[in-house]
Design a protein around this motif. Sequence first.
Motif, PDB file in Angstrom:
ATOM      1  N   GLN A  15       0.835  -1.203   0.000  1.00  0.00           N
ATOM      2  CA  GLN A  15       0.000   0.000   0.000  1.00  0.00           C
ATOM      3  C   GLN A  15       0.873   1.258   0.000  1.00  0.00           C
ATOM      4  O   GLN A  15       0.581   2.222  -0.706  1.00  0.00           O
ATOM      5  N   GLU A  16       1.954   1.229   0.766  1.00  0.00           N
ATOM      6  CA  GLU A  16       2.859   2.391   0.805  1.00  0.00           C
ATOM      7  C   GLU A  16       3.514   2.618  -0.550  1.00  0.00           C
ATOM      8  O   GLU A  16       3.611   3.761  -1.010  1.00  0.00           O
ATOM      9  N   TYR A  18       2.396   1.736  -3.431  1.00  0.00           N
ATOM     10  CA  TYR A  18       1.362   2.152  -4.387  1.00  0.00           C
ATOM     11  C   TYR A  18       1.143   3.670  -4.291  1.00  0.00           C
ATOM     12  O   TYR A  18       1.130   4.371  -5.302  1.00  0.00           O
ATOM     13  N   HIS A  19       0.999   4.160  -3.091  1.00  0.00           N
ATOM     14  CA  HIS A  19       0.773   5.607  -2.908  1.00  0.00           C
ATOM     15  C   HIS A  19       2.037   6.410  -3.230  1.00  0.00           C
ATOM     16  O   HIS A  19       1.953   7.531  -3.729  1.00  0.00           O
ATOM     17  N   GLU A  22       2.104   6.803  -6.970  1.00  0.00           N
ATOM     18  CA  GLU A  22       1.170   7.859  -7.402  1.00  0.00           C
ATOM     19  C   GLU A  22       1.771   9.238  -7.168  1.00  0.00           C
ATOM     20  O   GLU A  22       1.647  10.138  -8.006  1.00  0.00           O
ATOM     21  N   ALA A  23       2.447   9.421  -6.027  1.00  0.00           N
ATOM     22  CA  ALA A  23       3.036  10.722  -5.712  1.00  0.00           C
ATOM     23  C   ALA A  23       4.176  11.073  -6.665  1.00  0.00           C
ATOM     24  O   ALA A  23       4.281  12.217  -7.124  1.00  0.00           O
ATOM     25  N   ALA A  46      -0.910   3.379 -11.303  1.00  0.00           N
ATOM     26  CA  ALA A  46      -0.311   4.231 -10.272  1.00  0.00           C
ATOM     27  C   ALA A  46       0.988   4.868 -10.774  1.00  0.00           C
ATOM     28  O   ALA A  46       1.316   5.997 -10.417  1.00  0.00           O
TER      29      ALA A  46
END
Length: 182
Positions: A15-16, A18-19, A22-23, A46
């Motif tokens: 999850q980390e 993935y985000h 995106e960033a 992503a």
Amino acid sequence: MSKPYGILALFDTAQEIYHAAEAVRDAGYKRWDCITPFPIHGMNEAMGLRRSLVGAFTLVGGITGFTTGMTIAWFMGQVNYPLIVQGKPYFSFVFPFPVAYELTILLSAFGTLLGMFLINRLPRHHHPVMDYSKFHRLMDDKFAVVIEVDDPLYDEARTRSLLEGLHPSEVVLLEDVEEVKA
């Protein structure tokens, strides 16, 4: 002799990463990658990845193979060795079809292989990420984002600040060790 390759940020969960992807995508970086121990659903979106061009290489190889097979049969039947057998024409699309089909498959496979090598910039026997002390963890239970120094937006302080803002467990500068020739 070594030169900087990029900055690596290490994450603990899917999850980390993935985000984080995106960033980094939203920040506008172009030359970066994610290293994960297993495929993560939705990671291509992503990361903002487009469809691969390998399929185009496959198509070109297939068309070349089919055309080559038909041209060889036509040339041999029409020009090189014209022979009338039972009143049939010198060339038909039916009888050379197995040859054209086989050449289509063969050159499609070669096109796919060539495209994969070109797009992935292979062969490369060593990657700077392999020198990272926790590289073996990237194949097991850790995740990483690597932003290369070749990226047009790369600025060491700004890139490091972006990655540290994503709360990774570690941020390190990777070196690309070149072989010294005697």
